[in-house]
Design a protein around this motif. Structure first.
Motif, PDB file in Angstrom:
ATOM      1  N   ALA A 270       2.302  -7.306  17.129  1.00  0.00           N
ATOM      2  CA  ALA A 270       1.142  -6.491  17.495  1.00  0.00           C
ATOM      3  C   ALA A 270       1.213  -5.088  16.910  1.00  0.00           C
ATOM      4  CB  ALA A 270       0.983  -6.447  19.017  1.00  0.00           C
ATOM      5  N   ALA A 271       1.298  -4.066  17.792  1.00  0.00           N
ATOM      6  CA  ALA A 271       1.220  -2.666  17.353  1.00  0.00           C
ATOM      7  C   ALA A 271       2.353  -2.304  16.403  1.00  0.00           C
ATOM      8  CB  ALA A 271       1.227  -1.738  18.566  1.00  0.00           C
TER       9      ALA A 271
ATOM     10  N   GLY B 105       4.087  -0.790  11.010  1.00  0.00           N
ATOM     11  CA  GLY B 105       4.969  -1.000   9.857  1.00  0.00           C
ATOM     12  C   GLY B 105       4.198  -1.165   8.569  1.00  0.00           C
ATOM     13  N   PHE B 106       3.091  -1.925   8.632  1.00  0.00           N
ATOM     14  CA  PHE B 106       2.287  -2.112   7.422  1.00  0.00           C
ATOM     15  C   PHE B 106       1.579  -0.819   7.004  1.00  0.00           C
ATOM     16  CE2 PHE B 106       1.863  -6.837   8.642  1.00  0.00           C
ATOM     17  CZ  PHE B 106       3.019  -7.144   7.926  1.00  0.00           C
ATOM     18  N   LEU B 107       1.138  -0.042   7.999  1.00  0.00           N
ATOM     19  CA  LEU B 107       0.481   1.231   7.663  1.00  0.00           C
ATOM     20  C   LEU B 107       1.460   2.196   6.996  1.00  0.00           C
ATOM     21  CD1 LEU B 107      -1.782   1.853  10.800  1.00  0.00           C
ATOM     22  CD2 LEU B 107      -2.496   1.195   8.487  1.00  0.00           C
ATOM     23  N   VAL B 108       2.686   2.250   7.523  1.00  0.00           N
ATOM     24  CA  VAL B 108       3.704   3.111   6.909  1.00  0.00           C
ATOM     25  C   VAL B 108       3.989   2.650   5.481  1.00  0.00           C
ATOM     26  CG1 VAL B 108       6.133   3.781   6.989  1.00  0.00           C
ATOM     27  CG2 VAL B 108       4.762   3.793   9.078  1.00  0.00           C
ATOM     28  N   LEU B 109       4.067   1.341   5.293  1.00  0.00           N
ATOM     29  CA  LEU B 109       4.324   0.799   3.953  1.00  0.00           C
ATOM     30  C   LEU B 109       3.159   1.126   3.012  1.00  0.00           C
ATOM     31  CD1 LEU B 109       6.645  -0.764   2.706  1.00  0.00           C
ATOM     32  CD2 LEU B 109       5.396  -2.878   3.184  1.00  0.00           C
ATOM     33  N   ALA B 110       1.939   1.045   3.530  1.00  0.00           N
ATOM     34  CA  ALA B 110       0.769   1.386   2.708  1.00  0.00           C
ATOM     35  C   ALA B 110       0.779   2.864   2.337  1.00  0.00           C
ATOM     36  CB  ALA B 110      -0.514   1.024   3.459  1.00  0.00           C
TER      37      ALA B 110
END
Length: 383
Positions: free
Chosen positions: A51-52, A57-62
């Motif tokens: 979930a959150a 994690g994906f937002l940080v990677l982006a």
């Protein structure tokens, strides 16, 4: 074809081709392709989070990928220091934020940080490389909860990849800087070749036109004096002025194309005519045999400049030329001139003599008058 003409177009085309190839979309797309390796980090985020946490994690990677692409498009390698360190800080912050979400797999991001650091700082990036390598080795080992799952082994491979990639990038950027230096050197060679060609043409035109125009002036003055008393002789002198003018034009064209160089025999013949027209008794050698082959062109220029100066400046009544295998000497009974004067004739002659490895002397003659002597050094004469 001149040296400048040979070098300039090739260099210009090569540099332009490299710039066109490296500009535009290629500048960003090709390096950004390697961001696909972050799929390992993305997989770890999906494995360890729900979930959150997974979204974070994906937002940080982006955000990390975006910072990396911005670094490429803004040419961080040569940008101002604040720009580089701002992007560097964003990437390190993204790595730190990703560590609790991707565990040891987050250190794959350190590989990309190291690439930018080495590209900007070169050898000074060594502490950064060491710090990230130590972090990839020590931190996963110090956190027991990171020892489970496939991503637990990623840190080991990343700890090896960080210094290896840093070393490869260090070599790559050194080669890149060498290519830039080579392109700059080639550009400088082109510039110097063009400058040398300009100097050569200016010097040759001075020597050619100075000699020819002096002869034309002397003959025109003679024709003017003869016009009132001997129209036939005046017409003959005018005809010679016309021939000399045509020859001067041909010499100028030849000098520009470097097609023709003066010869000793030709300069002696022309010099005899010039001295006679100026009313100076000439004692010139009839033969040019035995002159060192490497001194023929130099001696021809010496005769051209020296005899022209005798007519222009010496106020002499006699002139004697002595030729040997390795030297040419011009003596007159006039006042001569100063070799260090600002005029470009003798200074250009000095340049020719220095380039040929000879010696030049100009000054009062022991017997009175003025002497110009140019000799090949023994080393040059024997080569």
């Amino acid at each position: 074809m001149t040296e400048a003409a040979c070098v300039e177009p090739a260099d210009t085309g090569w540099v332009s081709q490299q710039r066109r190839w490296a500009s535009g979309w290629r500048r960003t797309v090709f390096p950004a392709v390697f961001l696909l390796y972050l799929a390992e980090t993305a997989g770890a985020v999906a494995q360890y989070n729900r979930a959150a946490g997974e979204v974070a994690g994906f937002l940080v990677l982006a955000a990390f990928c975006a910072a990396y692409v911005v670094a490429l498009t803004r040419d961080t390698f040569t940008a101002r220091a604040p720009t580089f360190w701002a992007i560097f800080a964003v990437q390190v912050a993204c790595l730190a934020a990703e560590l609790p979400l991707a565990h040891g797999a987050a250190f794959v991001m350190a590989v990309f940080i190291v690439v930018l650091a080495v590209g900007r700082l070169h050898a000074r990036a060594a502490p950064i490389v060491v710090a990230f390598t130590a972090g990839a080795v020590l931190l996963p080992a110090a956190v027991p909860s990171w020892h489970q799952g496939p991503a637990s082994g990623a840190a080991v491979g990343t700890a090896f990849a960080i210094p290896m990639v840093a070393l490869a990038m260090f070599s790559f950027f050194n080669v890149l800087r060498g290519n830039v230096a080579l392109a700059q050197a080639r550009s400088e060679v082109s510039r110097l070749a063009a400058e040398n060609e300009r100097i050569r043409i200016a010097r040759d035109l001075h020597d050619l036109l100075g000699h020819s125009l002096t002869t034309i002036i002397v003959k025109a003055e003679l024709a003017r004096r003869l016009a009132a008393t001997d129209a036939g002789a005046a017409a003959a002198e005018i005809a010679e002025v016309e021939a000399l003018t045509r020859a001067a034009l041909a010499d100028v064209r030849a000098a520009v194309s470097r097609y023709r160089e003066p010869t000793v025999a030709g300069e002696l013949a022309t010099g005899r005519e010039l001295l006679h027209a100026a009313g100076i008794t000439a004692d010139l050698p009839r033969s040019v045999d035995g002159i060192d082959e490497r001194g023929r062109e130099l001696f021809a220029w010496v005769l051209r400049e020296g005899l022209t100066n005798v007519v222009r400046h010496a106020h002499a009544s006699t002139c004697t030329v002595t030729l040997t295998a390795d030297a040419v000497q011009i003596d007159d009974d006039g006042t001569g001139g100063d070799l260090g004067a600002t005029g470009s004739g003798l200074s250009g002659l000095r340049e020719r003599v220095d380039a040929a490895g000879g010696t030049i002397e100009a000054g009062p003659s022991p017997s009175g008058g003025w002497r110009l002597r140019v000799a090949l050094t023994p080393e040059h004469a024997l080569r």
